[in-house]
Design a protein around this motif. Structure first.
Motif, PDB file in Angstrom:
ATOM      1  N   VAL A 177     -46.195 -29.182  27.387  1.00 16.80           N
ATOM      2  CA  VAL A 177     -46.376 -28.686  25.985  1.00 16.80           C
ATOM      3  C   VAL A 177     -44.992 -28.789  25.277  1.00 16.80           C
ATOM      4  CG1 VAL A 177     -48.758 -27.368  26.001  1.00 16.80           C
ATOM      5  CG2 VAL A 177     -46.353 -26.276  26.063  1.00 16.80           C
ATOM      6  N   THR A 178     -44.858 -28.992  23.948  1.00 18.75           N
ATOM      7  CA  THR A 178     -43.784 -28.961  23.216  1.00 18.75           C
ATOM      8  C   THR A 178     -43.932 -27.973  22.102  1.00 18.75           C
ATOM      9  OG1 THR A 178     -44.333 -30.697  21.772  1.00 18.75           O
ATOM     10  CG2 THR A 178     -43.107 -31.458  23.769  1.00 18.75           C
ATOM     11  N   LEU A 179     -42.801 -27.904  21.207  1.00 22.58           N
ATOM     12  CA  LEU A 179     -42.824 -26.984  20.207  1.00 22.58           C
ATOM     13  C   LEU A 179     -42.774 -27.746  18.818  1.00 22.58           C
ATOM     14  CD1 LEU A 179     -40.588 -23.984  21.321  1.00 22.58           C
ATOM     15  CD2 LEU A 179     -43.047 -24.026  21.172  1.00 22.58           C
ATOM     16  N   ASN A 180     -43.211 -27.137  17.827  1.00 22.63           N
ATOM     17  CA  ASN A 180     -42.764 -27.848  16.519  1.00 22.63           C
ATOM     18  C   ASN A 180     -41.726 -27.073  15.746  1.00 22.63           C
ATOM     19  OD1 ASN A 180     -44.071 -25.617  15.155  1.00 22.63           O
ATOM     20  ND2 ASN A 180     -45.811 -26.947  14.701  1.00 22.63           N
ATOM     21  N   ALA A 181     -41.379 -27.289  14.629  1.00 20.56           N
ATOM     22  CA  ALA A 181     -40.387 -26.799  14.092  1.00 20.56           C
ATOM     23  C   ALA A 181     -40.296 -25.461  13.698  1.00 20.56           C
ATOM     24  CB  ALA A 181     -39.878 -27.362  12.729  1.00 20.56           C
ATOM     25  N   THR A 182     -41.676 -24.814  13.759  1.00 19.27           N
ATOM     26  CA  THR A 182     -41.980 -23.547  13.268  1.00 19.27           C
ATOM     27  C   THR A 182     -42.328 -22.717  14.425  1.00 19.27           C
ATOM     28  OG1 THR A 182     -44.185 -24.132  12.920  1.00 19.27           O
ATOM     29  CG2 THR A 182     -42.761 -23.989  11.021  1.00 19.27           C
ATOM     30  N   GLY A 183     -42.238 -23.220  15.595  1.00 20.99           N
ATOM     31  CA  GLY A 183     -42.486 -22.606  16.947  1.00 20.99           C
ATOM     32  C   GLY A 183     -44.068 -22.500  17.426  1.00 20.99           C
ATOM     33  N   ASP A 184     -44.705 -23.506  16.806  1.00 21.49           N
ATOM     34  CA  ASP A 184     -45.986 -23.646  17.189  1.00 21.49           C
ATOM     35  C   ASP A 184     -46.091 -24.350  18.533  1.00 21.49           C
ATOM     36  OD1 ASP A 184     -47.229 -21.896  15.295  1.00 21.49           O
ATOM     37  OD2 ASP A 184     -47.390 -23.543  13.750  1.00 21.49           O
ATOM     38  N   ILE A 185     -47.257 -24.301  19.385  1.00 17.80           N
ATOM     39  CA  ILE A 185     -47.331 -25.022  20.463  1.00 17.80           C
ATOM     40  C   ILE A 185     -48.075 -26.276  20.303  1.00 17.80           C
ATOM     41  CG2 ILE A 185     -48.291 -25.071  22.809  1.00 17.80           C
ATOM     42  CD1 ILE A 185     -46.216 -23.312  23.101  1.00 17.80           C
ATOM     43  N   ILE A 186     -47.567 -27.598  20.603  1.00 16.77           N
ATOM     44  CA  ILE A 186     -48.295 -28.941  20.499  1.00 16.77           C
ATOM     45  C   ILE A 186     -48.667 -29.202  21.805  1.00 16.77           C
ATOM     46  CG2 ILE A 186     -47.785 -31.041  19.868  1.00 16.77           C
ATOM     47  CD1 ILE A 186     -45.350 -30.432  18.007  1.00 16.77           C
ATOM     48  N   ARG A 187     -49.941 -29.448  21.814  1.00 15.84           N
ATOM     49  CA  ARG A 187     -50.709 -29.687  23.052  1.00 15.84           C
ATOM     50  C   ARG A 187     -51.515 -31.060  22.732  1.00 15.84           C
ATOM     51  NH1 ARG A 187     -55.471 -26.296  24.467  1.00 15.84           N
ATOM     52  NH2 ARG A 187     -55.441 -27.525  26.355  1.00 15.84           N
ATOM     53  N   SER A 188     -51.909 -31.851  23.778  1.00 18.64           N
ATOM     54  CA  SER A 188     -52.447 -33.117  23.462  1.00 18.64           C
ATOM     55  C   SER A 188     -53.805 -32.686  22.688  1.00 18.64           C
ATOM     56  CB  SER A 188     -52.922 -33.795  24.906  1.00 18.64           C
ATOM     57  OG  SER A 188     -53.899 -32.735  25.633  1.00 18.64           O
ATOM     58  N   ALA A 189     -54.309 -31.516  22.854  1.00 19.32           N
ATOM     59  CA  ALA A 189     -55.625 -31.256  22.072  1.00 19.32           C
ATOM     60  C   ALA A 189     -55.285 -30.919  20.607  1.00 19.32           C
ATOM     61  CB  ALA A 189     -56.349 -30.064  22.888  1.00 19.32           C
ATOM     62  N   GLY A 190     -54.109 -30.775  20.194  1.00 21.86           N
ATOM     63  CA  GLY A 190     -53.680 -30.265  18.791  1.00 21.86           C
ATOM     64  C   GLY A 190     -52.672 -29.381  19.138  1.00 21.86           C
ATOM     65  N   ILE A 191     -52.372 -28.568  17.845  1.00 22.37           N
ATOM     66  CA  ILE A 191     -51.424 -27.644  17.499  1.00 22.37           C
ATOM     67  C   ILE A 191     -52.012 -26.126  17.544  1.00 22.37           C
ATOM     68  CG2 ILE A 191     -49.761 -26.705  15.668  1.00 22.37           C
ATOM     69  CD1 ILE A 191     -49.326 -29.347  14.813  1.00 22.37           C
ATOM     70  N   LYS A 192     -51.605 -25.142  18.166  1.00 28.05           N
ATOM     71  CA  LYS A 192     -51.908 -23.828  18.466  1.00 28.05           C
ATOM     72  C   LYS A 192     -50.713 -22.913  18.046  1.00 28.05           C
ATOM     73  CE  LYS A 192     -54.472 -20.790  21.635  1.00 28.05           C
ATOM     74  NZ  LYS A 192     -55.666 -20.706  20.503  1.00 28.05           N
ATOM     75  N   HIS A 193     -51.319 -21.724  17.285  1.00 28.88           N
ATOM     76  CA  HIS A 193     -50.235 -20.627  16.743  1.00 28.88           C
ATOM     77  C   HIS A 193     -50.491 -19.799  17.705  1.00 28.88           C
ATOM     78  CE1 HIS A 193     -47.763 -18.048  14.404  1.00 28.88           C
ATOM     79  NE2 HIS A 193     -48.573 -17.448  14.313  1.00 28.88           N
ATOM     80  N   PHE A 194     -49.216 -18.967  18.030  1.00 27.45           N
ATOM     81  CA  PHE A 194     -49.236 -17.736  18.821  1.00 27.45           C
ATOM     82  C   PHE A 194     -48.390 -16.815  18.043  1.00 27.45           C
ATOM     83  CE2 PHE A 194     -50.522 -20.636  21.994  1.00 27.45           C
ATOM     84  CZ  PHE A 194     -51.364 -20.234  22.991  1.00 27.45           C
ATOM     85  N   ASP A 195     -48.555 -15.410  18.244  1.00 28.87           N
ATOM     86  CA  ASP A 195     -47.826 -14.412  17.760  1.00 28.87           C
ATOM     87  C   ASP A 195     -46.417 -14.450  18.380  1.00 28.87           C
ATOM     88  OD1 ASP A 195     -49.941 -13.361  16.073  1.00 28.87           O
ATOM     89  OD2 ASP A 195     -50.847 -12.460  17.826  1.00 28.87           O
ATOM     90  N   THR A 196     -46.264 -14.728  19.753  1.00 27.83           N
ATOM     91  CA  THR A 196     -45.092 -14.557  20.367  1.00 27.83           C
ATOM     92  C   THR A 196     -44.949 -15.913  21.327  1.00 27.83           C
ATOM     93  OG1 THR A 196     -44.947 -12.435  20.231  1.00 27.83           O
ATOM     94  CG2 THR A 196     -43.607 -13.559  21.971  1.00 27.83           C
ATOM     95  N   VAL A 197     -43.979 -16.662  21.323  1.00 23.87           N
ATOM     96  CA  VAL A 197     -43.795 -17.782  22.219  1.00 23.87           C
ATOM     97  C   VAL A 197     -42.530 -17.361  23.185  1.00 23.87           C
ATOM     98  CG1 VAL A 197     -43.356 -20.374  22.492  1.00 23.87           C
ATOM     99  CG2 VAL A 197     -44.745 -19.431  20.724  1.00 23.87           C
ATOM    100  N   VAL A 198     -42.749 -17.562  24.504  1.00 18.80           N
ATOM    101  CA  VAL A 198     -41.715 -17.301  25.477  1.00 18.80           C
ATOM    102  C   VAL A 198     -41.357 -18.555  26.301  1.00 18.80           C
ATOM    103  CG1 VAL A 198     -40.903 -15.803  27.399  1.00 18.80           C
ATOM    104  CG2 VAL A 198     -42.501 -14.695  25.501  1.00 18.80           C
ATOM    105  N   VAL A 199     -40.255 -19.031  26.006  1.00 18.52           N
ATOM    106  CA  VAL A 199     -39.868 -20.331  26.796  1.00 18.52           C
ATOM    107  C   VAL A 199     -39.115 -19.937  28.101  1.00 18.52           C
ATOM    108  CG1 VAL A 199     -38.544 -22.467  26.663  1.00 18.52           C
ATOM    109  CG2 VAL A 199     -39.672 -21.535  24.286  1.00 18.52           C
ATOM    110  N   LEU A 200     -39.757 -20.372  29.269  1.00 16.44           N
ATOM    111  CA  LEU A 200     -39.180 -20.057  30.344  1.00 16.44           C
ATOM    112  C   LEU A 200     -39.158 -21.496  31.188  1.00 16.44           C
ATOM    113  CD1 LEU A 200     -41.019 -16.560  31.161  1.00 16.44           C
ATOM    114  CD2 LEU A 200     -38.733 -17.043  30.258  1.00 16.44           C
TER     115      LEU A 200
END
Length: 370
Positions: A177-200
């Protein structure tokens, strides 16, 4: 309402963070989703030694992190009921060919033991003693034995922690997956928002964070190791691991399995292809201690990509200008030791808002970004 947490990366840190978010008090108030494609992951292609106490590194923040990481792994192995094939305190032997260097190493071990009781016992061994403890060796050197040292199978460790986390509050999605400019997750199935994202995401951290308008100062390093089939010693399944002077690590896993490596190729980047020259080098290193080994003993080759920083130090914390996005990277070849303790610190932040001790372990995160 439950806090929704996304983890990008399912290596040593991602799996450990998922485990802690599911098992620590308060985990029932969190829903965790972990994304990882598995391609080139350092941990899944790693096996290593947990024995930081005799390191020559002068970075005291790193040493504190690694020392506490070794302690945490002892606790975690018991709590998660890890099998000996995953993690085992077999002891570590660090060798020196020069008597004066050996005595200096012994003094260092005795000095560091004062604030590192998990080192266990310290013994000065002759070459004959070393050969008796690791009968695979045909050529042994004298060394220092540290009983608290351990070996760990990175792939098996990650698999087991993720399995246990999935019985709690983890959803594992094997995709990139990737991120957009606001920190949401971009999947092949669409964009999903999370309260917290941890990039490891290890060496791919810079690519993952780029859409946020920041550049992480992380570079890739190719690492390669070989697994060999060797003589089995049924009464000695827990031989010590060997850190020979000037050579590759020599890690017997019992049941006739030996790991040798790993290499550090700064030019290899994300290339996951095998190198005959590297395999020859690894085998030659092993043969200097076990003259009976040949290329026919090689069972498999594992290749992964580590993440390094310019100062060879790991970093973790908040991504600049993005309060809901956290990152950890730059663990290099110490990831199996330092990864779980970093993940525990991140879990404490997510669950309880605690980050009081971060300064003991790392510099301010923003110096690792442009």
């Amino acid at each position: 309402m439950k806090q929704k947490v996304a983890i990008i990366g399912g290596g040593i840190m991602g799996a450990s963070l998922a485990y802690f978010l599911g098992t620590l008090p308060g985990g029932e108030q969190v829903d965790v989703t972990l994304y990882d494609s598995g391609i080139g992951q350092a941990t899944s292609n790693a096996a290593g030694i947990i024995s930081p106490w005799l390191s020559k590194r002068r970075n005291q923040q790193w040493y504190q992190l690694a020392k506490d990481g070794a302690t945490l792994l002892i606790q975690l192995s018991r709590e998660a009921n890890l099998s000996n094939d995953i993690y085992q305190q077999t002891g570590t032997i660090v060798t020196r060919s020069d008597e004066a260097d050996l005595q200096l190493l012994l003094q260092t071990a005795q000095s560091r033991q004062q604030d590192a009781p998990d080192m266990g016992t310290i013994e000065l061994l002759s070459a004959t003693d070393v050969q008796e403890r690791i009968p695979l060796l045909t050529h042994a050197q004298p060394g220092i034995f540290i009983s608290g040292g351990a070996r760990i199978d990175g792939a098996a460790f990650v698999t087991e922690l993720l399995r246990q986390a999935q019985t709690k509050n983890l959803t594992f999605l094997p995709e990139q997956v990737t991120l957009n400019a606001t920190g949401d997750i971009i999947r092949s199935a669409g964009i999903k928002h999370f309260d917290t994202v941890v990039v490891l995401a290890g060496a791919r951290t810079a690519d993952v964070l780029k859409p946020l308008g920041v550049t992480a100062k992380v570079r890739p390093q190719k690492g390669e190791l070989i697994e060999l089939n060797v003589k089995d010693y049924p009464t000695l399944e827990n031989m010590p691991v060997l850190m020979p002077e000037g050579e590759r690590d020599f890690i017997p896993f019992g049941h006739g399995k030996l790991i040798v490596g790993a290499t550090h190729d700064d030019e290899g980047g994300f290339d996951l292809s095998r190198s005959q020259a590297v395999e020859t080098d690894l085998l030659a290193s092993a043969q200097r201690f076990d003259a009976d080994l040949t290329a026919d003993n090689i069972a498999q080759v594992k290749i992964g990509t580590r993440a390094y920083t310019a100062d060879f130090a790991p970093f973790f914390g908040q991504v600049p200008q993005h309060p809901n996005v956290y990152v950890a990277s730059g663990l290099g070849s110490s990831g199996l030791t330092t990864g779980p303790v970093i993940s525990r610190l991140l879990a404490n932040k997510i669950l309880y808002g605690l980050d009081d001790n971060w300064g003991r372990y790392t510099k301010p995160t923003n110096i690792y970004f442009d």
